[in-house]
Design an enzyme around this catalytic site. Structure first.
Site, short mmCIF file in Angstrom:
data_model
loop_
_atom_site.label_atom_id
_atom_site.label_comp_id
_atom_site.label_asym_id
_atom_site.label_seq_id
_atom_site.Cartn_x
_atom_site.Cartn_y
_atom_site.Cartn_z
N LYS A 111 -8.10 -0.09 9.27
CA LYS A 111 -7.92 -1.14 8.25
C LYS A 111 -8.90 -2.28 8.48
CE LYS A 111 -3.51 0.17 6.71
NZ LYS A 111 -2.85 0.24 5.55
N LYS A 195 -6.46 10.37 4.73
CA LYS A 195 -5.03 10.32 4.41
C LYS A 195 -4.80 9.76 3.00
CE LYS A 195 -2.21 6.93 5.68
NZ LYS A 195 -1.23 6.01 6.27
N LYS A 198 -0.91 4.57 -0.18
CA LYS A 198 -0.52 3.83 -1.38
C LYS A 198 -1.41 2.63 -1.62
CE LYS A 198 3.61 2.51 0.92
NZ LYS A 198 3.18 1.87 2.16
#
Ligand code: AQP
Length: 331
Positions: A111, A195, A198
């Site tokens: 991230k 992956k 969302k």
């Protein structure tokens, strides 16, 4: 009877990755365990998020939990931020976790890389500390999660062991992750090396959203999923990541093994296989979505579920926090 706990961050529309890796399994823990399922709203603040979108997502997740078969009379269904004790436990246990351990967390690395290593909030770095506090505050023993969260649960285990050993008594239960076989890591349909998440770009073609996508759009996304060279429907993550991902999705929705699926599609082309994957997904998701809509339209009920869940969760949280405070000398 074991204590089981898991949660989902209201960071965006849930995907079939969240469904297959986590949500779908929760109800299996409801009968034989003391189950705690929460909406991880404080975790959703680790990356910038619009407040109205976050509020909406919180209720979406509660309705999804109910549609997935969680019975609020059996399961303690609550919102993370309703329990003040988690903040205090977070501050206490942060002193027993090392910077090096947090720097090694894969999710933090991914991230922060996505943010080009700029303007990374401290909350993103310390996310696994808060997640450990979630696990330890309810005396969790079992944590059903997708594969990407295992590293965080392992950190919580290490912390629990470290603190127990420092004070030479059992203050915390030692939680362990339980990961389902197939469905543990669903990949993005347009980039099957990554992956499905969302918080990927909203409306992404590679992500199937449980709520936002209707039948037509689910079919379209599956039919246009990236596949691999060749024609064989065979599971081979390295050389055929696209087809392997679709096999995983098919097998999880139909409860078939990979070998069974390979046999069924031995003489099939990719187009026919994809059509069967879409049928399998829709067969389960359409009735699930209808249930979701019914719960989602009843705000009074959703609020009453959260209120009752918070009361029940707080009762345990108070006891555990008291035990911790007394042990570390905060009385
Ligand atoms: N692609 C996936 N395959 C299988 N399981 C998955 N999970 C997430 N993505 C997949 C599992 O879903 C649960 C809820 O996850 P979370 O909301 O706590 O955060 P996450 O793991 O970071 O999920 P996302 O969708 O990738 O969220 P964002 O984009 O906000 O970071 C977990 O049990 C997770 O393993």
């Amino acid at each position: 009877m074991a204590k089981a706990l898991s949660g989902i961050k209201p960071t965006g529309g849930l995907t079939i990755g969240n469904y297959l890796g986590a949500l779908r399994h929760f109800k299996n823990y409801q009968e034989d365990n003391e189950l705690f399922i929460f909406v991880a709203d404080m975790h959703a603040l680790t990356l910038p998020i619009d407040p109205d979108y976050l509020k909406k997502n919180i209720y979406d997740i509660v309705a999804l939990y109910l549609a997935a078969g969680l019975d609020p009379k059996k399961t303690v269904l609550f919102r993370q931020s309703d329990i003040n004790e988690v903040g205090q436990l977070n501050s206490i246990i942060a002193n027993y976790i090392y910077m090096g351990e947090l720097s090694r967390m894969t999710q933090f690395k991914e991230k922060s890389r996505a943010l080009n290593n700029k303007e990374i909030g401290v909350g993103l770095f310390t996310y696994p500390v808060l997640m450990s506090a979630d696990l330890l505050l309810y005396d969790t023993e079992v944590c059903p999660v997708g594969e990407d969260q295992v590293q965080h649960v392992e950190l919580a285990r290490d912390i629990a062991k470290r603190i127990n050993s420092r004070y030479k008594k059992k203050i915390f239960n030692i939680p362990h992750a339980v990961v389902s076989g197939v469905g543990k890591r669903i990949k993005n349909l347009q980039d099957p090396t990554k992956k499905m998440s969302k918080s990927d770009e909203r409306g992404s073609k590679g992500v199937i959203y449980l709520i936002e996508d209707d039948e037509k759009s689910i079919r379209k996304k599956i039919m246009s999923a990236v596949t691999d060279l060749g024609t064989e429907v065979k599971y081979d993550e390295k050389n055929k990541p696209g087809i392997s991902n679709l096999i995983q999705i098919y097998c999880t929705f139909t409860n078939k093994t990979i070998e069974e699926a390979e046999k069924i599609f031995a003489d099939s082309n990719y187009g026919n296989f994809k059509k069967c994957v879409a049928d399998a997904v829709l067969n389960e998701l359409l009735p699930f979505k209808a249930k979701y809509e019914e719960y989602r339209s009843n705000m009074d009920y959703l609020n009453s579920v959260l209120l009752d869940g918070a009361e029940r969760a707080r009762k345990i949280a108070e006891v555990v926090l008291k035990r911790v405070r007394s042990t570390v000398g905060l009385i």
